[in-house]
Every structure is written in C-alpha cells, then in structure tokens.
Design an enzyme around this catalytic site. Structure first.
Site, mmCIF file in Angstrom:
data_model
loop_
_atom_site.group_PDB
_atom_site.id
_atom_site.type_symbol
_atom_site.label_atom_id
_atom_site.label_comp_id
_atom_site.label_asym_id
_atom_site.label_seq_id
_atom_site.Cartn_x
_atom_site.Cartn_y
_atom_site.Cartn_z
ATOM 1 N N PRO A 11 19.690 -14.294 -23.809
ATOM 2 C CA PRO A 11 19.033 -15.484 -24.352
ATOM 3 C C PRO A 11 19.758 -16.792 -24.076
ATOM 4 O O PRO A 11 20.988 -16.865 -24.191
ATOM 5 C CB PRO A 11 18.988 -15.213 -25.857
ATOM 6 N N ASN A 12 18.982 -17.777 -23.730
ATOM 7 C CA ASN A 12 19.417 -19.180 -23.563
ATOM 8 C C ASN A 12 20.203 -19.454 -22.289
ATOM 9 O O ASN A 12 20.520 -20.605 -21.991
ATOM 10 C CB ASN A 12 20.212 -19.665 -24.790
ATOM 11 N N ARG A 19 22.521 -26.969 -21.095
ATOM 12 C CA ARG A 19 22.859 -26.436 -22.410
ATOM 13 C C ARG A 19 24.348 -26.652 -22.698
ATOM 14 O O ARG A 19 25.204 -26.082 -22.009
ATOM 15 C CB ARG A 19 22.559 -24.940 -22.400
ATOM 16 N N TYR A 24 29.657 -24.751 -21.577
ATOM 17 C CA TYR A 24 29.195 -23.826 -20.550
ATOM 18 C C TYR A 24 29.186 -24.403 -19.138
ATOM 19 O O TYR A 24 28.827 -23.700 -18.192
ATOM 20 C CB TYR A 24 27.786 -23.327 -20.910
ATOM 21 N N ASN A 75 25.844 -10.671 -19.050
ATOM 22 C CA ASN A 75 26.201 -11.679 -20.043
ATOM 23 C C ASN A 75 25.104 -11.620 -21.102
ATOM 24 O O ASN A 75 24.017 -12.169 -20.908
ATOM 25 C CB ASN A 75 26.270 -13.082 -19.434
ATOM 26 N N ALA A 78 24.153 -14.472 -27.059
ATOM 27 C CA ALA A 78 24.446 -14.221 -28.474
ATOM 28 C C ALA A 78 24.216 -12.764 -28.877
ATOM 29 O O ALA A 78 24.782 -12.300 -29.881
ATOM 30 C CB ALA A 78 23.605 -15.148 -29.346
ATOM 31 N N HIS A 81 27.078 -10.326 -29.942
ATOM 32 C CA HIS A 81 27.767 -10.271 -31.216
ATOM 33 C C HIS A 81 27.079 -9.397 -32.267
ATOM 34 O O HIS A 81 27.666 -9.121 -33.300
ATOM 35 C CB HIS A 81 27.960 -11.700 -31.752
ATOM 36 N N ASP A 88 23.460 0.351 -27.398
ATOM 37 C CA ASP A 88 22.980 1.728 -27.245
ATOM 38 C C ASP A 88 22.306 1.932 -25.891
ATOM 39 O O ASP A 88 22.408 3.005 -25.296
ATOM 40 C CB ASP A 88 21.987 2.070 -28.365
ATOM 41 N N GLU A 99 31.025 -6.723 -18.951
ATOM 42 C CA GLU A 99 30.532 -7.800 -19.819
ATOM 43 C C GLU A 99 31.210 -9.104 -19.412
ATOM 44 O O GLU A 99 32.434 -9.148 -19.273
ATOM 45 C CB GLU A 99 30.899 -7.446 -21.267
ATOM 46 N N HIS A 101 31.389 -13.536 -19.878
ATOM 47 C CA HIS A 101 31.050 -14.741 -20.641
ATOM 48 C C HIS A 101 31.637 -15.952 -19.946
ATOM 49 O O HIS A 101 32.777 -15.912 -19.469
ATOM 50 C CB HIS A 101 31.621 -14.665 -22.065
ATOM 51 N N LEU A 102 30.865 -17.032 -19.950
ATOM 52 C CA LEU A 102 31.354 -18.288 -19.382
ATOM 53 C C LEU A 102 32.476 -18.856 -20.247
ATOM 54 O O LEU A 102 33.526 -19.264 -19.752
ATOM 55 C CB LEU A 102 30.205 -19.291 -19.313
ATOM 56 N N SER A 103 32.234 -18.912 -21.548
ATOM 57 C CA SER A 103 33.222 -19.480 -22.469
ATOM 58 C C SER A 103 34.167 -18.375 -22.945
ATOM 59 O O SER A 103 33.877 -17.184 -22.781
ATOM 60 C CB SER A 103 32.506 -20.119 -23.667
ATOM 61 N N ARG A 108 36.481 -19.078 -29.947
ATOM 62 C CA ARG A 108 35.365 -19.837 -30.520
ATOM 63 C C ARG A 108 35.147 -19.466 -31.991
ATOM 64 O O ARG A 108 36.056 -18.963 -32.638
ATOM 65 C CB ARG A 108 34.118 -19.605 -29.655
ATOM 66 N N ARG A 112 31.648 -15.295 -33.022
ATOM 67 C CA ARG A 112 31.569 -15.018 -31.581
ATOM 68 C C ARG A 112 32.740 -14.181 -31.076
ATOM 69 O O ARG A 112 32.752 -13.741 -29.927
ATOM 70 C CB ARG A 112 31.565 -16.325 -30.779
HETATM 71 C C1 DQA Z 1 28.142 -16.748 -24.027
HETATM 72 C C2 DQA Z 1 28.869 -16.783 -25.363
HETATM 73 C C3 DQA Z 1 27.917 -16.423 -26.499
HETATM 74 O O1 DQA Z 1 28.590 -16.489 -27.743
HETATM 75 C C4 DQA Z 1 26.756 -17.396 -26.530
HETATM 76 O O2 DQA Z 1 25.841 -17.012 -27.534
HETATM 77 C C5 DQA Z 1 26.073 -17.520 -25.222
HETATM 78 C C6 DQA Z 1 26.911 -17.639 -24.029
HETATM 79 C C7 DQA Z 1 29.043 -17.217 -22.858
HETATM 80 O O3 DQA Z 1 28.699 -16.957 -21.722
HETATM 81 O O4 DQA Z 1 30.063 -17.883 -23.089
HETATM 82 O O5 DQA Z 1 24.865 -17.604 -25.132
HETATM 83 O O6 DQA Z 1 27.762 -15.406 -23.748
#
Ligand code: DQA
Length: 170
Positions: A11-12, A19, A24, A75, A78, A81, A88, A99, A101-103, A108, A112
């Site tokens: 998502p997002n 964003r 990010y 990735n 959210a 978390h 599963d 897995e 993540h950008l951040s 954080r 998170r």
């Molecule tokens: C994220 C970190 C997540 O906490 C956040 O909800 C994202 C981006 C990252 O790539 O840093 O959507 O996965």
C-alpha cells in the site's frame, strides 16, 4: 538457469516520489524498479513487478507465484507491521523472500519497528532507499543460486530453519 523473481510493493508505494519525500525520497516506484533491472540482467534473472494497495491482491499474487518464480523481493509497506495474512502467504508458498524498506524502520515510530513478516523472510534490508531493493535482489539471487530453489517446491522445502536463518542474516 534463468532465475525468476517477483517484486511486490504494498500500500501507498505507488505514490513514491510525491509521498513524504523526506522519508522516502524523490524517486518514483518505476525509477526504483528501473535500478533493479541491471542487477537482474547481469545475473540472467527475470523480474516481474506488482504494486497493490490491497492485502488480498498481494496474497493472491504470492499464491500464483508459487510455481512461477524462484523468489520474492517484497516491500509490504504498512502491512509489514500487522499483516499476519501476508506473513502466512509467504510461509505457505515456501518461496525465499527478502523484505525491503526504503526507510530505516528500526529508527522510526515504535509501531514501525516491528515486522511480522521478517521471520518468514531470508533477509530484511531497510533504510537504504532504492539500494534496499537492489541489495535485496542481489541477496535473493545469491540465496537462490546457493540453495537450489525450484519453482514447484514442496510446501516446506525452502523454509529456512531458525538456525540457518540466523546464519543467513549475519
Ligand atoms: C516502508 C515503511 C513502512 O513503515 C511504511 O508503512 C511504508 C514504507 C518503507 O519502505 O520504508 O509504506 O515500507
């Protein structure tokens, strides 16, 4: 052998570039993915990409990938978390997953810092921006090359044992 990899974004992440750029970055998701292509090309790997804002669509894609790819770079956004369903799904298909993540989720907000996905992945790479994706892909390709992963693996064949997982994360 051509290694097939599914790159999943949750998502997002379709809004990357606009964003929260201080968190990010300014690159779009397409630009982040473009950086993965030379890594794949150099290793003779083929990438497929899917971004979805819907948990079920990601789960369906993971199920469909079971017999089509050798591993996942994911990735989960959210969903990282709290989505036990996504966790599963990864465990169910027994594909190696990295897995990304950008951040740096460890630095954080408290909610998170925990990933419910991490334990079913062979590695977690966080906080390097687009390089999390390229490093995640390299790690996955190394893993697949050294573990003889088949796309039609029986359900438990490539589940890393806790001991092996600890070694692989070192
Ligand atoms: C994220 C970190 C997540 O906490 C956040 O909800 C994202 C981006 C990252 O790539 O840093 O959507 O996965």
């Amino acid at each position: 052998m051509t290694i097939h990899v599914l790159v999943l974004d949750g998502p997002n992440l379709n809004l990357l570039g606009i964003r929260e750029p201080t968190l990010y970055g300014h690159e779009t998701l397409a630009q982040v993915h473009a950086k993965m292509r030379p890594v794949a090309q150099a290793r003779g790997a083929k990438l497929r990409f899917l971004q979805s804002n819907h948990e079920g669509a990601l789960i369906d894609a993971i199920h469909a990938a079971r017999t089509r790819v050798h591993g996942l770079v994911i990735n989960p956004g959210a969903l990282t978390h709290y989505s036990y369903a996504l966790r599963d799904a990864i465990a169910a298909v027994s594909l190696p997953a990295v897995e990304v993540h950008l951040s740096d989720i460890k630095k954080r907000e408290p909610f998170r810092r925990h990933s419910v996905i991490k334990d079913v992945c062979v590695a977690q790479i966080s906080g390097l921006g687009a390089a999390s994706y390229t490093m995640g892909l390299s790690h996955l390709l190394d893993y697949v090359a050294s573990h003889d992963v088949a796309t039609s693996a029986p359900p438990t064949a490539h589940k890393p044992t806790p001991k092996r997982r600890a070694q692989e994360k070192r």
